[in-house]
Scaffold this motif. Structure first.
Motif, PDB file in Angstrom:
ATOM      1  N   ALA A 172      20.722  10.774 -38.778  1.00  5.15           N
ATOM      2  CA  ALA A 172      21.047   9.446 -39.304  1.00  5.15           C
ATOM      3  C   ALA A 172      20.862   8.382 -38.220  1.00  5.15           C
ATOM      4  CB  ALA A 172      22.478   9.427 -39.825  1.00  5.15           C
ATOM      5  N   ARG A 173      21.289   8.690 -37.003  1.00  4.22           N
ATOM      6  CA  ARG A 173      21.149   7.740 -35.897  1.00  4.22           C
ATOM      7  C   ARG A 173      19.680   7.464 -35.578  1.00  4.22           C
ATOM      8  NH1 ARG A 173      20.218   7.547 -30.580  1.00  4.22           N
ATOM      9  NH2 ARG A 173      19.890   9.799 -30.392  1.00  4.22           N
ATOM     10  N   LEU A 174      18.890   8.527 -35.470  1.00  2.25           N
ATOM     11  CA  LEU A 174      17.475   8.377 -35.136  1.00  2.25           C
ATOM     12  C   LEU A 174      16.714   7.662 -36.246  1.00  2.25           C
ATOM     13  CD1 LEU A 174      16.832  11.907 -33.576  1.00  2.25           C
ATOM     14  CD2 LEU A 174      17.008   9.724 -32.352  1.00  2.25           C
ATOM     15  N   ASN A 175      17.067   7.973 -37.476  1.00  4.58           N
ATOM     16  CA  ASN A 175      16.417   7.312 -38.605  1.00  4.58           C
ATOM     17  C   ASN A 175      16.677   5.805 -38.564  1.00  4.58           C
ATOM     18  OD1 ASN A 175      17.007   6.485 -41.843  1.00  4.58           O
ATOM     19  ND2 ASN A 175      15.045   7.439 -41.398  1.00  4.58           N
ATOM     20  N   GLU A 203      13.700   3.019 -38.210  1.00  5.78           N
ATOM     21  CA  GLU A 203      13.497   1.997 -39.232  1.00  5.78           C
ATOM     22  C   GLU A 203      13.586   0.594 -38.633  1.00  5.78           C
ATOM     23  OE1 GLU A 203      15.862   2.499 -42.717  1.00  5.78           O
ATOM     24  OE2 GLU A 203      14.915   4.408 -43.255  1.00  5.78           O
ATOM     25  N   SER A 204      14.411   0.444 -37.603  1.00 16.71           N
ATOM     26  CA  SER A 204      14.497  -0.848 -36.914  1.00 16.71           C
ATOM     27  C   SER A 204      13.219  -1.158 -36.149  1.00 16.71           C
ATOM     28  CB  SER A 204      15.690  -0.850 -35.941  1.00 16.71           C
ATOM     29  OG  SER A 204      16.911  -0.712 -36.646  1.00 16.71           O
ATOM     30  N   GLY A 261       5.529  17.150 -41.439  1.00 16.45           N
ATOM     31  CA  GLY A 261       6.032  16.233 -42.453  1.00 16.45           C
ATOM     32  C   GLY A 261       7.470  15.831 -42.213  1.00 16.45           C
ATOM     33  N   TRP A 262       8.258  16.723 -41.600  1.00 20.60           N
ATOM     34  CA  TRP A 262       9.664  16.422 -41.319  1.00 20.60           C
ATOM     35  C   TRP A 262       9.801  15.195 -40.422  1.00 20.60           C
ATOM     36  CZ3 TRP A 262      11.430  16.247 -36.319  1.00 20.60           C
ATOM     37  CH2 TRP A 262      10.633  16.871 -35.347  1.00 20.60           C
ATOM     38  N   ALA A 263       8.831  15.013 -39.510  1.00 24.03           N
ATOM     39  CA  ALA A 263       8.893  13.877 -38.597  1.00 24.03           C
ATOM     40  C   ALA A 263       8.667  12.566 -39.347  1.00 24.03           C
ATOM     41  CB  ALA A 263       7.871  14.044 -37.478  1.00 24.03           C
ATOM     42  N   ALA A 264       7.788  12.601 -40.340  1.00 27.27           N
ATOM     43  CA  ALA A 264       7.567  11.417 -41.167  1.00 27.27           C
ATOM     44  C   ALA A 264       8.844  11.042 -41.900  1.00 27.27           C
ATOM     45  CB  ALA A 264       6.438  11.675 -42.158  1.00 27.27           C
ATOM     46  N   GLY A 265       9.554  12.052 -42.391  1.00 27.36           N
ATOM     47  CA  GLY A 265      10.818  11.800 -43.065  1.00 27.36           C
ATOM     48  C   GLY A 265      11.852  11.217 -42.121  1.00 27.36           C
ATOM     49  N   LEU A 266      11.866  11.697 -40.882  1.00 28.33           N
ATOM     50  CA  LEU A 266      12.802  11.189 -39.884  1.00 28.33           C
ATOM     51  C   LEU A 266      12.587   9.702 -39.640  1.00 28.33           C
ATOM     52  CD1 LEU A 266      14.998  12.025 -37.760  1.00 28.33           C
ATOM     53  CD2 LEU A 266      13.113  12.321 -36.136  1.00 28.33           C
ATOM     54  N   ALA A 267      11.308   9.289 -39.670  1.00 26.64           N
ATOM     55  CA  ALA A 267      10.966   7.890 -39.420  1.00 26.64           C
ATOM     56  C   ALA A 267      11.066   7.020 -40.662  1.00 26.64           C
ATOM     57  CB  ALA A 267       9.547   7.799 -38.853  1.00 26.64           C
TER      58      ALA A 267
END
Length: 269
Positions: free
Chosen positions: A159-162, A166-167, A184-190
């Motif tokens: 949640a923190r990294l996301n 996004e900022s 694909g997981w990294a794309a979701g993280l971003a």
């Protein structure tokens, strides 16, 4: 055919090591290979894993006695030839963890004469899937509480990294990305917008043209299976995503490192 011959030779080498293993384990007695369930309450399960990726999942699930067979420097685990010391570790293990794409794990266990439980692990860093697998392993190891504590930490870190990523979105808009099938997981993280995937097979000219037409801002490549620049005719920044944790088996570091690489590529560093 050549690949089959090489794999057959590796399996033969494993079986040949059995004699050496017998010398290493002969004094250990039957208890050396006895499963954790027969060693009494409070026993710390001995877990042998093929790579640091399985190792990180095991550690996250609460395992404290974790032995990694394949060094992190070996990017393609099936290419590794186990040593007698590796088989000795397997012989004394309670659990042996491996991934479906590592077909020699069962042969290692067989060559070692181990009574360990062979556990196939779904290696996926997508947070929900990783948490589910870690929880499952905690149940197997008898360390469910530790697994639950880790998954709570994972949820908080993701949640923190996301939020940070996004900022950092260019112009405040979700970046358009193309990912390798295992990133694909990294794309979701971003919080990125995935418009296409490729791999693990080589990218064909037709697939290359289709992905290029999507005009992605980022290409999230798999550092362990990289073949160089994926979309040479597109002004996209290519980010190398590393799935395997370091020797410290810190799974959270994988998410932090991927986030840092993507943030830099988005111009937010």
């Amino acid at each position: 055919m050549a690949r089959n011959r090489v794999r057959t030779a590796r399996i033969a080498s494993l079986l040949a090591l059995t004699a050496a293993l017998a010398l290493l384990t002969g004094c250990g007695g039957e208890d050396a290979a006895r499963p954790a369930a027969h060693k009494g309450a409070g026993h710390r399960p001995a877990v042998v894993v093929t790579t640091t990726w399985e190792g990180a999942f095991a550690k996250a699930a609460g395992a404290e006695d974790v032995t990694v067979i394949v060094p992190r420097s070996v990017h393609h685990a099936p290419d590794y030839d186990p040593k007698p010391s590796d088989l000795a570790a397997v012989a004394r293990a309670d659990f042996v963890l491996y991934a479906p794409f590592e077909p020699y794990a069962a042969k290692i266990k067989e060559a070692a004469g181990s009574k360990a439980r062979l556990v196939e692990v779904n290696l996926d860093n997508e947070p929900a899937r990783a948490s589910a697998e870690i929880t499952r392993l905690g149940g197997l190891f008898g360390t469910k509480g530790a697994a639950e504590r880790f998954t709570a930490r994972l949820d908080g870190e993701v949640a923190r990294l996301n939020g940070e990523l996004e900022s950092a979105w260019p112009g405040g808009k979700s970046p358009v990305v193309v990912t390798q099938v295992f990133t694909g997981w990294a794309a979701g993280l971003a919080g990125a917008t995935t418009v296409g995937t490729y791999g693990p097979e080589p990218v064909t000219p037709a697939r290359l043209a289709a992905l290029s037409a999507r005009k992605p801002a980022l290409v999230l490549d798999n550092a362990h299976m990289s073949t160089g620049t994926v979309l040479p005719d597109v002004a996209a920044k290519q980010v190398e995503v590393v799935n395997y944790p370091g020797e410290d088996l810190d799974l959270l570091a994988v998410y932090r490192d991927a986030a840092a690489a993507m943030k830099k590529a988005m111009g937010g560093a």
